[in-house]
Design an enzyme around this catalytic site. Structure first.
Site, PDB file in Angstrom:
ATOM      1  N   ASP A 173     -16.337   8.617  -3.168  1.00 56.48           N
ATOM      2  CA  ASP A 173     -15.156   8.402  -2.332  1.00 56.48           C
ATOM      3  C   ASP A 173     -14.836   9.721  -1.646  1.00 56.48           C
ATOM      4  O   ASP A 173     -15.366  10.778  -2.012  1.00 56.48           O
ATOM      5  CB  ASP A 173     -13.981   7.923  -3.194  1.00 56.48           C
ATOM      6  CG  ASP A 173     -12.793   7.415  -2.367  1.00 56.48           C
ATOM      7  OD1 ASP A 173     -12.957   7.203  -1.145  1.00 56.48           O
ATOM      8  OD2 ASP A 173     -11.705   7.244  -2.934  1.00 56.48           O
TER       9      ASP A 173
ATOM     10  N   ARG B 163     -13.762  -7.165   1.129  1.00 58.13           N
ATOM     11  CA  ARG B 163     -12.323  -7.017   0.927  1.00 58.13           C
ATOM     12  C   ARG B 163     -11.613  -8.310   1.322  1.00 58.13           C
ATOM     13  O   ARG B 163     -10.690  -8.762   0.647  1.00 58.13           O
ATOM     14  CB  ARG B 163     -11.781  -5.848   1.771  1.00 58.13           C
ATOM     15  CG  ARG B 163     -12.114  -4.464   1.266  1.00 58.13           C
ATOM     16  CD  ARG B 163     -11.380  -4.129  -0.022  1.00 58.13           C
ATOM     17  NE  ARG B 163      -9.939  -4.136   0.139  1.00 58.13           N
ATOM     18  CZ  ARG B 163      -9.211  -3.118   0.591  1.00 58.13           C
ATOM     19  NH1 ARG B 163      -9.811  -1.988   0.941  1.00 58.13           N
ATOM     20  NH2 ARG B 163      -7.900  -3.204   0.689  1.00 58.13           N
TER      21      ARG B 163
ATOM     22  N   HIS C  22      -6.842   1.425  -7.161  1.00 60.93           N
ATOM     23  CA  HIS C  22      -7.181   0.668  -5.946  1.00 60.93           C
ATOM     24  C   HIS C  22      -7.849  -0.641  -6.381  1.00 60.93           C
ATOM     25  O   HIS C  22      -9.024  -0.887  -6.109  1.00 60.93           O
ATOM     26  CB  HIS C  22      -8.126   1.492  -5.081  1.00 60.93           C
ATOM     27  CG  HIS C  22      -8.161   1.086  -3.638  1.00 60.93           C
ATOM     28  ND1 HIS C  22      -7.546  -0.061  -3.162  1.00 60.93           N
ATOM     29  CD2 HIS C  22      -8.755   1.671  -2.564  1.00 60.93           C
ATOM     30  CE1 HIS C  22      -7.761  -0.154  -1.867  1.00 60.93           C
ATOM     31  NE2 HIS C  22      -8.480   0.879  -1.475  1.00 60.93           N
TER      32      HIS C  22
ATOM     33  N   CYS D 280     -15.914   3.129  -0.405  1.00 61.45           N
ATOM     34  CA  CYS D 280     -14.853   2.226   0.047  1.00 61.45           C
ATOM     35  C   CYS D 280     -14.418   2.482   1.484  1.00 61.45           C
ATOM     36  O   CYS D 280     -13.724   1.655   2.076  1.00 61.45           O
ATOM     37  CB  CYS D 280     -13.663   2.289  -0.899  1.00 61.45           C
ATOM     38  SG  CYS D 280     -12.817   3.884  -0.942  1.00 61.45           S
TER      39      CYS D 280
ATOM     40  N   GLN E 247      -9.794  -3.086  -3.945  1.00 61.40           N
ATOM     41  CA  GLN E 247     -11.099  -2.562  -3.541  1.00 61.40           C
ATOM     42  C   GLN E 247     -12.131  -2.822  -4.623  1.00 61.40           C
ATOM     43  O   GLN E 247     -13.287  -3.149  -4.335  1.00 61.40           O
ATOM     44  CB  GLN E 247     -11.000  -1.062  -3.272  1.00 61.40           C
ATOM     45  CG  GLN E 247     -12.319  -0.431  -2.845  1.00 61.40           C
ATOM     46  CD  GLN E 247     -12.783  -0.913  -1.487  1.00 61.40           C
ATOM     47  OE1 GLN E 247     -12.063  -0.795  -0.501  1.00 61.40           O
ATOM     48  NE2 GLN E 247     -13.996  -1.458  -1.424  1.00 61.40           N
TER      49      GLN E 247
ATOM     50  N   ARG F  94       0.885  -1.187   0.000  1.00 63.65           N
ATOM     51  CA  ARG F  94       0.000   0.000   0.000  1.00 63.65           C
ATOM     52  C   ARG F  94       0.908   1.219   0.000  1.00 63.65           C
ATOM     53  O   ARG F  94       1.595   1.484   0.989  1.00 63.65           O
ATOM     54  CB  ARG F  94      -0.898  -0.029   1.241  1.00 63.65           C
ATOM     55  CG  ARG F  94      -1.872   1.156   1.365  1.00 63.65           C
ATOM     56  CD  ARG F  94      -2.684   0.989   2.642  1.00 63.65           C
ATOM     57  NE  ARG F  94      -3.535   2.123   2.942  1.00 63.65           N
ATOM     58  CZ  ARG F  94      -4.817   2.233   2.602  1.00 63.65           C
ATOM     59  NH1 ARG F  94      -5.381   1.252   1.921  1.00 63.65           N
ATOM     60  NH2 ARG F  94      -5.526   3.296   2.934  1.00 63.65           N
TER      61      ARG F  94
END
Length: 307
Positions: free
Chosen positions: A224, A292, A128, A264, A131, A101
């Site tokens: 988001d 996830r 991402h 998310c 996700q 990450r």
């Protein structure tokens, strides 16, 4: 050849479907697949703070019989004295996969080019993809399919989630609409890649500055955070520009009657989404967060099978 998952179009439509089908199986039989029995170790590296990514990968690796090795770059040589490629060459002799990450997509690409074990993008500034696997799994659970559905993303068009929705949605044969202010457009090259994929899957890509045009009749509405990590000093400017793009009950009223809402997380209630939407009956964010775990487990199983 070692397979990596650095951006959503690193898998074909058929491969994406394989991973999602596997996620359904893994979710139904949580401890049925144990490819990391031994235990084998997976390095999980964090440049950014995390809740869902850290927990879902740590728990998922353990569920698969493995041992998660959580590494903070603040306490390692990565990004300091050592290049991503050199770090990868060290880690590949001790671990079965590397999850990172981070900020720059280029670091992930350098790491993947320098190793023989799978590298997974757990989030970068550009994409991402893990996700999106969770989001697609969630949409499929609630809608029964992906191909042909319309998903509307409303908010910051330069967001990594937008780029991943464009690529992953096109790969799944979905109609992806993105509504954003002129100051925050998606990367043109990603849009072109998504349109190229959509032309082969029956999906489509539409960009607009009108959020209600994007949401009209859509099956899924997504947003988001307006202020990503590292951009806190831009909050006032972003809130002013993105204010008209808040997902409200009124905006959701333009979507299909059975439309679902995804985010998310973490969410800034009252900014990108109204509390009554994210906490309302059409919100499926908790299923999305749980997924996830299952989607990432399926991804790891698939990558190890193809190593």
């Amino acid at each position: 050849m070692t397979r990596h998952f650095l951006r959503d179009d690193d898998v074909t439509p058929a491969e994406q479907l394989e991973i999602l089908d596997l996620a359904v199986q893994v979710k139904a039989d949580r401890w049925g697949r144990r490819p990391l029995e031994g235990p084998r170790t997976v390095a999980v590296i964090f440049d950014k703070s995390s809740t869902r990514t850290r927990v879902s990968f740590a728990v998922g690796i353990a569920d698969l019989g493995g041992s998660p090795l959580i590494i903070s770059t603040a306490n390692s040589q990565l990004g300091g004295k050592e290049t991503p490629a050199d770090t990868a060459r060290v880690l590949e002799r001790m671990v079965s996969a590397i999850v990172w990450r981070t900020y720059a997509q280029s670091g992930l690409e350098e790491m993947a080019a320098g190793t023989t074990v799978p590298v997974v993008n757990a989030l970068s500034d550009d994409f991402h993809p893990c996700q999106l696997l969770a989001d697609l799994l969630t949409i499929r659970e609630h809608k029964g399919r992906l191909a042909g559905l319309t998903v509307a993303f409303v908010g910051d068009g330069s967001d990594n989630m937008v780029h991943s929705y464009l690529l992953a949605g096109a790969t799944a044969g979905m109609h992806v609409r993105v509504a954003f202010p002129e100051a925050y457009p998606p990367v043109a090259a990603v849009v072109e890649d998504a349109r190229r994929i959509a032309a082969t899957t029956g999906g489509s890509i539409a960009l607009t500055h009108d959020p209600r045009e994007a949401v009209a009749g859509s099956d899924v509405v997504v947003t988001d955070t307006w202020v990503s990590m590292g951009r806190e000093d831009e909050k006032a400017v972003r809130v002013e520009a993105l204010g008209p793009y808040q997902v409200t009950e009124e905006m959701m009223g333009a979507a299909a009657a059975d439309a679902v809402f995804l985010h998310c997380l973490p969410a800034d209630r009252g900014f990108e989404v109204a509390p009554e939407v994210i906490d309302g009956p059409r919100s499926v964010i908790w299923d999305e967060a749980e997924n996830r775990l299952h989607a990432q487990k399926a991804l790891l199983v698939w990558l190890l099978d193809h190593a």
